[in-house]
Design a protein around this motif. Structure first.
Motif, mmCIF file in Angstrom:
data_model
loop_
_atom_site.group_PDB
_atom_site.id
_atom_site.type_symbol
_atom_site.label_atom_id
_atom_site.label_comp_id
_atom_site.label_asym_id
_atom_site.label_seq_id
_atom_site.Cartn_x
_atom_site.Cartn_y
_atom_site.Cartn_z
ATOM 1 N N GLN A 7 1.081 -1.251 -0.010
ATOM 2 C CA GLN A 7 0.141 -0.149 -0.074
ATOM 3 C C GLN A 7 0.780 1.125 -0.004
ATOM 4 O O GLN A 7 1.635 1.383 0.686
ATOM 5 N N ASN A 28 -1.279 2.242 6.896
ATOM 6 C CA ASN A 28 -2.677 2.305 6.629
ATOM 7 C C ASN A 28 -3.338 3.642 7.325
ATOM 8 O O ASN A 28 -4.674 3.598 7.465
ATOM 9 N N ASN A 29 -2.400 4.238 7.872
ATOM 10 C CA ASN A 29 -3.163 5.625 8.619
ATOM 11 C C ASN A 29 -2.394 6.928 8.040
ATOM 12 O O ASN A 29 -1.887 7.772 8.952
ATOM 13 N N THR A 265 -7.703 4.988 -0.469
ATOM 14 C CA THR A 265 -7.146 4.338 0.732
ATOM 15 C C THR A 265 -8.082 3.181 1.174
ATOM 16 O O THR A 265 -9.387 3.295 1.194
ATOM 17 N N PRO A 266 -7.542 1.966 1.518
ATOM 18 C CA PRO A 266 -6.285 1.496 1.327
ATOM 19 C C PRO A 266 -5.748 0.747 0.393
ATOM 20 O O PRO A 266 -4.974 -0.146 0.337
#
Length: 286
Positions: A7, A28-29, A265-266
């Motif tokens: 990602q 992921n953030n 996202t993601p």
């Protein structure tokens, strides 16, 4: 791991000594709390090793969220990371980090952001002109001015600070491929990248939102220099939900455009697209 498993937003690729180095906004953030940056290496752009931690924010670092768009540039014997950061009550800006190796560890080089402290800015990139003078090209964000712009400022030779005021070049709404039907009247400008064609033309790639989602196209400097004036190519290079791109040449000599797609996202991933340098501009390779 496979590239399809990573990602990543805002991918940036450097080929050094037969190895590809992949940088970008990972995790992921990415929209929230930030911790640092990782990088990956590859021999074939399909299989990657990593992640390798290349920067971790020290205690007391000025920013704590939105660690975005790291670009790695080799300049005068050192490796420099241009990256954007944000904190509550502090304008987003691009800071310059330095290391002695492409995998770091990168440490703070400029004293905080190099971009104007009272501007919301992001996506700074390095441009060095024919006389060896360095500049940072970046975006003045739509979140502050509504119609985002591409701007530049001169840098000191050691890349530690700005050497002059910022100059705005053009607004996102000027792009033919921009979605001019946005009901809010907002226009995003993201991810500038400079490229000199085989015919000597200076191009600037950058991204905005078009009719079909996130898109990337380019402008051409009529003077051949950073000051422009900049005139848009009529058609985007990619307009189907992908952008924030840059160009590199692969091991076979093929010019490649890398973007992230989809812009969701993601699910965002690095995509590698062959393009043709026509001398006057760029065109996708069929």
């Amino acid at each position: 791991m496979l590239c399809s498993e990573i990602q990543i937003r805002d991918p940036y690729v450097v080929l050094l000594d037969g190895k590809y180095y992949l940088y970008g906004t990972t995790g992921n953030n990415c929209w929230g709390k930030g911790y640092g940056f990782d990088a990956y290496t590859s021999d074939d752009l399909t299989h990657f090793d990593g992640p390798f931690p290349i920067f971790r924010a020290r205690p007391g670092f000025w920013a704590d969220k939105n660690f975005w768009a790291p670009e790695m540039h080799f300049y005068r014997g050192g490796y420099y990371l241009f990256a954007s950061f944000k904190a509550d009550g502090v304008c987003r800006g691009t800071q310059i980090l330095r290391a002695d190796h492409p995998l770091g560890p990168f440490e703070e080089w400029s004293d905080g952001p190099v971009t104007p402290r009272d501007w919301e800015c992001l996506d700074g990139t390095l441009y060095v002109d024919g006389d060896g003078k360095p500049y940072m090209v970046f975006c003045h964000e739509w979140v502050q001015i509504k119609d985002g712009t591409i701007a530049y400022l001169p840098l000191t030779d050691d890349l530690r600070a700005a050497a002059g005021p910022a100059v705005e070049l053009f607004a996102a709404s000027s792009a033919p491929w921009n979605n001019h039907d946005d009901p809010d009247g907002t226009h995003v400008a993201d991810g500038p990248f400079l490229y000199r064609t085989s015919g000597g033309k200076l191009l600037m790639l950058w991204s905005t939102f078009g009719k079909h989602g996130y898109a990337i196209g380019y402008y051409v400097s009529q003077s051949g220099g950073i000051e422009g004036p900049w005139v848009p190519a009529e058609q985007p290079l990619f307009d189907r939900d992908g952008g924030h791109g840059m160009l590199f040449t692969d091991k076979s000599g093929q010019l490649m455009l890398t973007i992230h797609s989809p812009n969701d996202t993601p699910n965002e991933r690095a995509v590698f697209l062959p393009v043709i340098d026509t001398g006057d501009g760029l065109t996708p390779r069929a």
